[in-house]
Design an enzyme around this catalytic site. Structure first.
Site, PDB file in Angstrom:
ATOM      1  N   SER A 141       0.847  -1.193   0.000  1.00  0.00           N
ATOM      2  CA  SER A 141       0.000   0.000   0.000  1.00  0.00           C
ATOM      3  C   SER A 141       0.880   1.239   0.000  1.00  0.00           C
ATOM      4  O   SER A 141       1.990   1.231   0.534  1.00  0.00           O
ATOM      5  CB  SER A 141      -0.895   0.017   1.235  1.00  0.00           C
ATOM      6  OG  SER A 141      -1.606   1.244   1.326  1.00  0.00           O
ATOM      7  N   TYR A 145      -3.021  -0.815  10.051  1.00  0.00           N
ATOM      8  CA  TYR A 145      -2.849  -1.135   8.636  1.00  0.00           C
ATOM      9  C   TYR A 145      -1.505  -0.618   8.132  1.00  0.00           C
ATOM     10  O   TYR A 145      -0.777  -1.322   7.422  1.00  0.00           O
ATOM     11  CB  TYR A 145      -4.004  -0.516   7.853  1.00  0.00           C
ATOM     12  CG  TYR A 145      -4.035  -0.835   6.380  1.00  0.00           C
ATOM     13  CD1 TYR A 145      -4.433  -2.080   5.925  1.00  0.00           C
ATOM     14  CD2 TYR A 145      -3.686   0.127   5.425  1.00  0.00           C
ATOM     15  CE1 TYR A 145      -4.481  -2.373   4.572  1.00  0.00           C
ATOM     16  CE2 TYR A 145      -3.731  -0.151   4.076  1.00  0.00           C
ATOM     17  CZ  TYR A 145      -4.130  -1.402   3.658  1.00  0.00           C
ATOM     18  OH  TYR A 145      -4.173  -1.684   2.310  1.00  0.00           O
TER      19      TYR A 145
END
Length: 266
Positions: free
Chosen positions: A145, A158
Site C-alpha cells: 500500500s 494497517y
C-alpha cells in the site's frame, strides 16, 4: 548461467480472491491464459468466480484459505497444486481494514491487522518459496500500500502491517538474489473495493476530515481493482533476467480547466 525461461504453463495462487483486487487479478490472469487457484475464506464467492472464468474459457479452481491459520495455508497450497500443478506465481492480497486512532484502537484489533496483512502473507510465502527455489524460478507478489510512504490517520495498524510488508520484501529480495525467484511488491493508492465500506457515517467523516487536514485527499478519484490486476500482470509477465521490484499505482487526478495563459485550448 543463462536465465531459465518461464514454462508455458504457470499456475497461479491468489490469496484474497473473493472480491476486490484479488478477484480482479484472478479474472485478468485467467483471461491471459494462466490457470488460477482462487483462495479466500468466502468459498461461495470463489466458486462463483471460478465458474465465470471457466465459462469464459479459462481454467480456475476455488480453494478455501484463512491466512491466519498455518494448517489452512498448507492445505490451500497442497489443494491448489493438486489441481493445477506446481505454483509458478503467488499473489498475497488477503486482508481487511480496521480503522481507529492509534491511541483508541484496541491491542487485539491492532494485532489482528498485523496477523492478516503481514504474518498471513509470510505464512503463504514460506509455504511456497522453498519449492520455487528448488525449481529455480517463480514470482511471489505482495500487495502492499502507498500508506507506507504516505501514512493516513486512523490507519495505524494497517500502516504498521503494510510497512512490515515493505521490510519483508526488501529482505526477501536480498535473500532470493541468484535463486531465480522474484519477490515484488505492488503498492496501490486508494482503490474502490469493499474494504472500509462498512464504516458508520461519523467515523467515515471524521477520518476523511483528518485526511484532508493533512493533505492526503487531493482529489476524489479512486483506482479500480482492475488497475492493480494490470500491475500484477506486468510484474509476472516480465521476461526472465529482469525484475520489477516495486510498482506504485496511483489514481490520476481529473482533468482541470485549461489555463488560457498556458497555451491550452479555450
Amino acid at each position: 548461467m543463462a536465465f531459465i525461461a518461464h514454462p508455458e504453463r504457470r499456475p497461479v495462487l491468489i490469496a484474497g480472491a473473493s472480491s476486490g483486487i484479488g478477484a480482479a487479478t484472478g479474472e485478468w490472469l485467467a483471461a491471459a491464459g494462466y490457470p488460477v487457484a482462487l483462495a479466500a475464506r468466502r468459498v461461495d464467492r470463489l466458486q462463483e468466480l471460478a465458474e465465470k472464468i471457466i465459462a469464459s474459457g479459462g481454467e480456475a479452481v476455488a480453494v478455501p484459505l484463512d491466512v491466519t491459520d498455518e494448517v489452512s495455508v498448507r492445505d490451500c497450497v497442497a489443494k491448489a497444486e493438486a489441481a493445477l500443478g506446481a505454483l509458478e506465481i503467488v499473489v498475497a492480497g488477503a486482508g481487511d481494514l480496521a480503522v481507529g486512532r492509534s491511541y483508541e484502537i484496541g491491542t487485539d484489533e491492532f494485532a489482528s491487522q498485523v496477523d492478516i496483512h503481514l504474518i498471513g502473507a509470510h505464512r503463504l510465502y514460506r509455504n511456497v518459496v522453498p519449492a520455487m527455489i528448488d525449481r529455480r524460478r517463480g514470482d511471489f507478489v505482495f500487495i502492499g500500500s502507498d500508506v507506507t510512504i504516505r501514512p493516513r490517520p486512523w490507519s495505524s495498524a494497517y500502516v504498521a502491517a503494510k510497512s512490515g510488508i515493505d521490510g519483508l520484501v526488501a529482505t526477501a529480495q536480498l535473500e532470493l538474489e541468484g535463486t531465480g525467484v522474484r519477490a515484488s511488491v505492488v503498492r496501490p493508492g486508494q482503490v474502490l473495493t469493499g474494504m472500509g465500506m462498512n464504516l458508520d457515517q461519523k467515523t467515515t467523516e471524521d477520518m476523511l476530515n483528518d485526511w484532508i487536514r493533512h493533505g492526503l485527499a487531493r482529489h476524489g478519484n479512486f483506482l479500480q481493482p482492475e488497475h492493480i490486476a494490470q500491475a500484477v500482470s506486468a510484474v509476472v509477465t516480465m521476461p526472465r533476467g529482469a525484475h520489477m521490484r516495486v510498482v506504485e499505482v496511483e489514481a490520476e487526478g481529473a482533468l482541470g480547466t485549461p489555463d488560457k495563459n498556458s497555451g491550452g485550448e479555450n
